[in-house]
Structure formats: C-alpha cells, structure tokens
Design a protein around this motif. Structure first.
Motif, PDB file in Angstrom:
ATOM      1  N   ALA A  15      15.682  23.825  -1.859  1.00 36.02           N
ATOM      2  CA  ALA A  15      15.865  24.017  -3.302  1.00 36.02           C
ATOM      3  C   ALA A  15      17.282  23.639  -3.744  1.00 36.02           C
ATOM      4  O   ALA A  15      17.475  23.006  -4.790  1.00 36.02           O
ATOM      5  CB  ALA A  15      15.574  25.473  -3.669  1.00 36.02           C
ATOM      6  N   LEU A  16      18.287  24.030  -2.955  1.00 33.10           N
ATOM      7  CA  LEU A  16      19.674  23.707  -3.295  1.00 33.10           C
ATOM      8  C   LEU A  16      19.927  22.205  -3.297  1.00 33.10           C
ATOM      9  O   LEU A  16      20.641  21.681  -4.155  1.00 33.10           O
ATOM     10  CB  LEU A  16      20.622  24.393  -2.295  1.00 33.10           C
ATOM     11  N   LEU A  17      19.317  21.523  -2.345  1.00 35.98           N
ATOM     12  CA  LEU A  17      19.518  20.078  -2.249  1.00 35.98           C
ATOM     13  C   LEU A  17      18.759  19.323  -3.339  1.00 35.98           C
ATOM     14  O   LEU A  17      19.302  18.400  -3.962  1.00 35.98           O
ATOM     15  CB  LEU A  17      19.077  19.580  -0.869  1.00 35.98           C
ATOM     16  N   LYS A  18      17.529  19.730  -3.598  1.00 34.15           N
ATOM     17  CA  LYS A  18      16.713  19.030  -4.604  1.00 34.15           C
ATOM     18  C   LYS A  18      17.239  19.247  -6.020  1.00 34.15           C
ATOM     19  O   LYS A  18      17.079  18.389  -6.883  1.00 34.15           O
ATOM     20  CB  LYS A  18      15.257  19.487  -4.494  1.00 34.15           C
ATOM     21  N   SER A  19      17.857  20.417  -6.261  1.00 44.38           N
ATOM     22  CA  SER A  19      18.407  20.700  -7.584  1.00 44.38           C
ATOM     23  C   SER A  19      19.830  20.163  -7.743  1.00 44.38           C
ATOM     24  O   SER A  19      20.442  20.317  -8.813  1.00 44.38           O
ATOM     25  CB  SER A  19      18.412  22.209  -7.839  1.00 44.38           C
ATOM     26  N   ASN A  20      20.351  19.562  -6.669  1.00 42.87           N
ATOM     27  CA  ASN A  20      21.704  19.001  -6.657  1.00 42.87           C
ATOM     28  C   ASN A  20      22.794  20.045  -6.892  1.00 42.87           C
ATOM     29  O   ASN A  20      23.892  19.709  -7.348  1.00 42.87           O
ATOM     30  CB  ASN A  20      21.835  17.877  -7.698  1.00 42.87           C
ATOM     31  N   LEU A  21      22.487  21.302  -6.582  1.00 41.33           N
ATOM     32  CA  LEU A  21      23.502  22.353  -6.698  1.00 41.33           C
ATOM     33  C   LEU A  21      24.519  22.256  -5.570  1.00 41.33           C
ATOM     34  O   LEU A  21      25.679  22.613  -5.734  1.00 41.33           O
ATOM     35  CB  LEU A  21      22.837  23.737  -6.679  1.00 41.33           C
ATOM     36  N   MET A  22      24.053  21.777  -4.420  1.00 44.38           N
ATOM     37  CA  MET A  22      24.919  21.610  -3.264  1.00 44.38           C
ATOM     38  C   MET A  22      24.496  20.376  -2.494  1.00 44.38           C
ATOM     39  O   MET A  22      23.376  19.888  -2.656  1.00 44.38           O
ATOM     40  CB  MET A  22      24.844  22.833  -2.330  1.00 44.38           C
ATOM     41  N   THR A  23      25.406  19.904  -1.663  1.00 45.05           N
ATOM     42  CA  THR A  23      25.073  18.813  -0.752  1.00 45.05           C
ATOM     43  C   THR A  23      24.816  19.416   0.634  1.00 45.05           C
ATOM     44  O   THR A  23      25.066  20.600   0.862  1.00 45.05           O
ATOM     45  CB  THR A  23      26.221  17.795  -0.670  1.00 45.05           C
ATOM     46  N   ASP A  24      24.341  18.592   1.545  1.00 45.14           N
ATOM     47  CA  ASP A  24      23.968  19.074   2.878  1.00 45.14           C
ATOM     48  C   ASP A  24      25.221  19.274   3.744  1.00 45.14           C
ATOM     49  O   ASP A  24      25.445  18.571   4.733  1.00 45.14           O
ATOM     50  CB  ASP A  24      23.020  18.072   3.537  1.00 45.14           C
ATOM     51  N   THR A  25      26.035  20.271   3.335  1.00 47.10           N
ATOM     52  CA  THR A  25      27.289  20.562   4.023  1.00 47.10           C
ATOM     53  C   THR A  25      27.408  22.068   4.270  1.00 47.10           C
ATOM     54  O   THR A  25      26.467  22.821   4.008  1.00 47.10           O
ATOM     55  CB  THR A  25      28.491  20.070   3.190  1.00 47.10           C
ATOM     56  N   PHE A  26      28.582  22.493   4.739  1.00 44.81           N
ATOM     57  CA  PHE A  26      28.806  23.888   5.120  1.00 44.81           C
ATOM     58  C   PHE A  26      28.410  24.908   4.040  1.00 44.81           C
ATOM     59  O   PHE A  26      27.716  25.881   4.361  1.00 44.81           O
ATOM     60  CB  PHE A  26      30.271  24.088   5.517  1.00 44.81           C
ATOM     61  N   PRO A  27      28.833  24.768   2.755  1.00 43.38           N
ATOM     62  CA  PRO A  27      28.458  25.783   1.754  1.00 43.38           C
ATOM     63  C   PRO A  27      26.947  25.965   1.621  1.00 43.38           C
ATOM     64  O   PRO A  27      26.458  27.085   1.459  1.00 43.38           O
ATOM     65  CB  PRO A  27      29.075  25.239   0.458  1.00 43.38           C
ATOM     66  N   CYS A  28      26.217  24.859   1.698  1.00 42.71           N
ATOM     67  CA  CYS A  28      24.755  24.914   1.611  1.00 42.71           C
ATOM     68  C   CYS A  28      24.177  25.643   2.816  1.00 42.71           C
ATOM     69  O   CYS A  28      23.304  26.501   2.677  1.00 42.71           O
ATOM     70  CB  CYS A  28      24.189  23.504   1.518  1.00 42.71           C
ATOM     71  N   HIS A  29      24.656  25.324   4.003  1.00 42.92           N
ATOM     72  CA  HIS A  29      24.172  25.969   5.230  1.00 42.92           C
ATOM     73  C   HIS A  29      24.507  27.459   5.212  1.00 42.92           C
ATOM     74  O   HIS A  29      23.674  28.289   5.593  1.00 42.92           O
ATOM     75  CB  HIS A  29      24.815  25.308   6.460  1.00 42.92           C
ATOM     76  N   PHE A  30      25.711  27.801   4.750  1.00 38.79           N
ATOM     77  CA  PHE A  30      26.155  29.199   4.686  1.00 38.79           C
ATOM     78  C   PHE A  30      25.273  30.005   3.736  1.00 38.79           C
ATOM     79  O   PHE A  30      24.789  31.088   4.080  1.00 38.79           O
ATOM     80  CB  PHE A  30      27.623  29.259   4.234  1.00 38.79           C
ATOM     81  N   THR A  31      25.056  29.488   2.541  1.00 35.61           N
ATOM     82  CA  THR A  31      24.249  30.190   1.533  1.00 35.61           C
ATOM     83  C   THR A  31      22.814  30.379   2.005  1.00 35.61           C
ATOM     84  O   THR A  31      22.233  31.467   1.867  1.00 35.61           O
ATOM     85  CB  THR A  31      24.260  29.400   0.203  1.00 35.61           C
ATOM     86  N   SER A  32      22.239  29.340   2.558  1.00 38.00           N
ATOM     87  CA  SER A  32      20.852  29.403   3.037  1.00 38.00           C
ATOM     88  C   SER A  32      20.714  30.404   4.176  1.00 38.00           C
ATOM     89  O   SER A  32      19.753  31.183   4.223  1.00 38.00           O
ATOM     90  CB  SER A  32      20.399  28.021   3.507  1.00 38.00           C
ATOM     91  N   ALA A  33      21.679  30.408   5.082  1.00 37.32           N
ATOM     92  CA  ALA A  33      21.637  31.313   6.229  1.00 37.32           C
ATOM     93  C   ALA A  33      21.811  32.769   5.801  1.00 37.32           C
ATOM     94  O   ALA A  33      21.153  33.667   6.328  1.00 37.32           O
ATOM     95  CB  ALA A  33      22.726  30.933   7.231  1.00 37.32           C
ATOM     96  N   PHE A  34      22.691  33.024   4.849  1.00 40.72           N
ATOM     97  CA  PHE A  34      22.910  34.387   4.357  1.00 40.72           C
ATOM     98  C   PHE A  34      21.636  34.933   3.717  1.00 40.72           C
ATOM     99  O   PHE A  34      21.221  36.066   3.976  1.00 40.72           O
ATOM    100  CB  PHE A  34      24.059  34.419   3.349  1.00 40.72           C
ATOM    101  N   GLY A  35      21.001  34.122   2.869  1.00 40.40           N
ATOM    102  CA  GLY A  35      19.753  34.534   2.231  1.00 40.40           C
ATOM    103  C   GLY A  35      18.654  34.794   3.246  1.00 40.40           C
ATOM    104  O   GLY A  35      17.899  35.766   3.140  1.00 40.40           O
TER     105      GLY A  35
END
Length: 308
Positions: free
Chosen positions: A202-222
């Motif tokens: 969802a984060l990648l498709k909505s362009n809120l984040m790119t496939d980098t550390f912040p995206c991985h961190f947020t997804s993992a926390f959730g």
C-alpha cells in the motif's frame, strides 16, 4: 516480498531462504532478553507453590529483566540462545524464506495476489516450519523458563536437553505442543507476513514511500503490533504446555481451560508488553536486515556472474 523496482534483480528462492534464516538469527541476538522475559511472565501463575518461586515474582517487562539480572545474573537473559538460533535457522528460513515461492504457487504465477493466496501461503509455510523446528522450540522455552538458581536447573546444556527429553518423555516429547504451536504460527505467519506484505504494498502503490528503510521500518512495526494482538493467547498456552512436566496437562486444550478456570481470561495476555516489544523490535530488525541481505546477496551474485 513486494516492491522491487523493474531494474532490481529478483532474489532467488535460495537467497530468500538463507537471508531469512540469517536475518532472524540477528534479530534474535538483539531481542532474546525480551523473549525470555515474556516466557517468565507467561508461566507465572502456574508455578505458585513450587520451591524457589514466589507469587508475583515478576512485575512488568523491565521489572522481570531486572529481577532476573539481580537473582540469576545477566547471562540468564540469554538462557536457551543456542536452541533459539537453531530454531531460527530451521524455522525462519522456511516460514519466511519460502513464503514468496509458496504464494506464487497458489497464484500460479499471476501478478495479482489476493488476500486469500497470501493467507494460504502464510499458513502453509508456518505449518511446515513448525513440523521441522518444533524440538528446538521446546528446548528453547524450557531453558528460558528455568531459573539459574541452585538445584532448580532441569538441563545443563542444549544437547543434554534434547537427549534427556527424548529419554524421559520419548521422541514425542520433542514435539510436545506441536498442535498449539502450529495454530500459533499459522496466526503469526499469516498476520506477520501478510500484514507486512499489505502495508508495504500500500505504501509503495500510493507513493507515500519508496522501497527503502522507512518503508521497511513502518511495515515491520505494523506487522509486529497486529501479530501480538492476535497471537498472544495461543502463545501463552503454547509456552505453558511446552514447559509443563509430564502429566501436568492432558493436552493443549486442557492447559487453556485450566488457565481460564484458575486465572481468568486475562491470563491469556500475560506477558503482552514484552511480547509486543519483542515482536515489534524483532520484526523491525528481521525485515530491515532481510531486505538488505537479499539485495546484497543478489548484487554479489550479479557481480560474480558478470563477464570480466
């Protein structure tokens, strides 16, 4: 997982398999004390009246860790680490490393991946992993549960624990609690991997984040929070049943009913905070490391295969 750019080289199944096991071991090294505190809090209540155990001995995550350090020494926080690392190499490699491959099998290679296919893949790899790694989980839990005080240790070493359990309880003793563990890991795997997959997608498709550390961190926390809420009750039953003496419970269901009758519904959420701290931090370290390991290994492979 999802999110690779077209220019990225997709990681092979072998890379995912090795990367998942390695990343999980690294995550365990960082979060093992929290896991040990969780186990101690989960078994508290069934140990009342036993020698060397006091009612309400442990209070909270950091209170438990502090008490263990004072009474048993800092090394007690890493009781069962050897079995824990053995577990991750055989367990995480299967349940996480093979997730994408099994997901593709259910979707027959289709680019569209529905929630049903994700859930089926999570259940499948979770069950496969338990069937392989259950003995390591039994030994890990028993080491974490035993207090490092004179006369109370059940086992002196990891290999001795495997041999003693097999001798005293039969080979089936090494697979004790497989039922609740399969249930727990079906829930954990589905929630953890599917939630991570969906949030990241969802984060990648909505362009809120790119496939980098912040995206991985947020997804993992959730993923860590959702997993803790859903899996805690089964995790408590699994821990108690695996740690129980022979004949203490007639089965996992009897263990759950005994807990409910003697300690009430909230007993199923004993150790929730260390569970969340552990799963949340474990997910963050594991997934961030896993993503980086996949890319590093594929980059090394491309460089190795490139013509001179």
């Amino acid at each position: 997982m999802v999110g690779f750019k077209p220019s990225d080289v997709p990681p092979t199944a072998a890379v995912k398999f090795i990367g998942a096991g390695t990343a999980a071991c690294i995550a365990d090294l960082f979060t093992f004390p929290l896991d040990t505190a969780k186990v101690r809090l989960q078994i508290q209540g069934e140990t009342k009246g036993l020698v060397n155990m006091k009612s309400s001995q442990y209070k909270g995550v950091f209170g438990t860790i502090s008490t263990m350090v004072k009474t048993e020494g800092p090394r007690s926080l890493y009781n069962g680490l050897v079995a824990g690392l053995q577990r991750q190499m055989s367990f995480a490699s299967v349940r996480i490393g093979l997730y994408d491959s099994v997901k593709q099998f259910y979707t027959k290679g289709s680019e569209h991946v529905g929630i049903g296919s994700r859930l089926l893949a999570g259940c499948t790899t979770g069950a496969m992993a338990v069937a392989i790694a259950q003995p390591t989980d039994v030994v890990k839990v028993r080491f974490q549960a035993q207090a490092n005080v004179s006369g109370s240790r059940r086992y002196k070493g990891t290999m001795e624990a495997y041999k003693t359990i097999a001798k005293e309880e039969g080979v089936r003793g090494l697979w004790k609690g497989t039922g609740p563990n399969i249930t727990r890991n079906a829930l954990v795997n589905c929630t953890e991997l599917v939630t991570y997959d969906i949030i990241k997608d969802a984060l990648l498709k909505s362009n809120l984040m790119t496939d980098t550390f912040p995206c991985h961190f947020t997804s993992a926390f959730g993923a860590g929070f959702c997993t803790t809420v859903i899996a805690s009750p089964v995790d408590v039953v699994k821990t108690r049943y695996m740690n129980s003496a022979k004949g203490q419970y007639n089965g996992a269901l009897n263990c759950a009913l005994t807990m409910l009758r003697k300690e009430g519904p909230m007993a199923f959420y004993k150790g929730f905070m260390p569970s969340f701290l552990r799963l949340g931090s474990w997910n963050i370290v594991m997934f961030v490391t896993y993503e980086q390991l996949k890319r590093a290994m594929m980059s090394a492979r491309v460089s190795w295969e490139a013509p001179l």
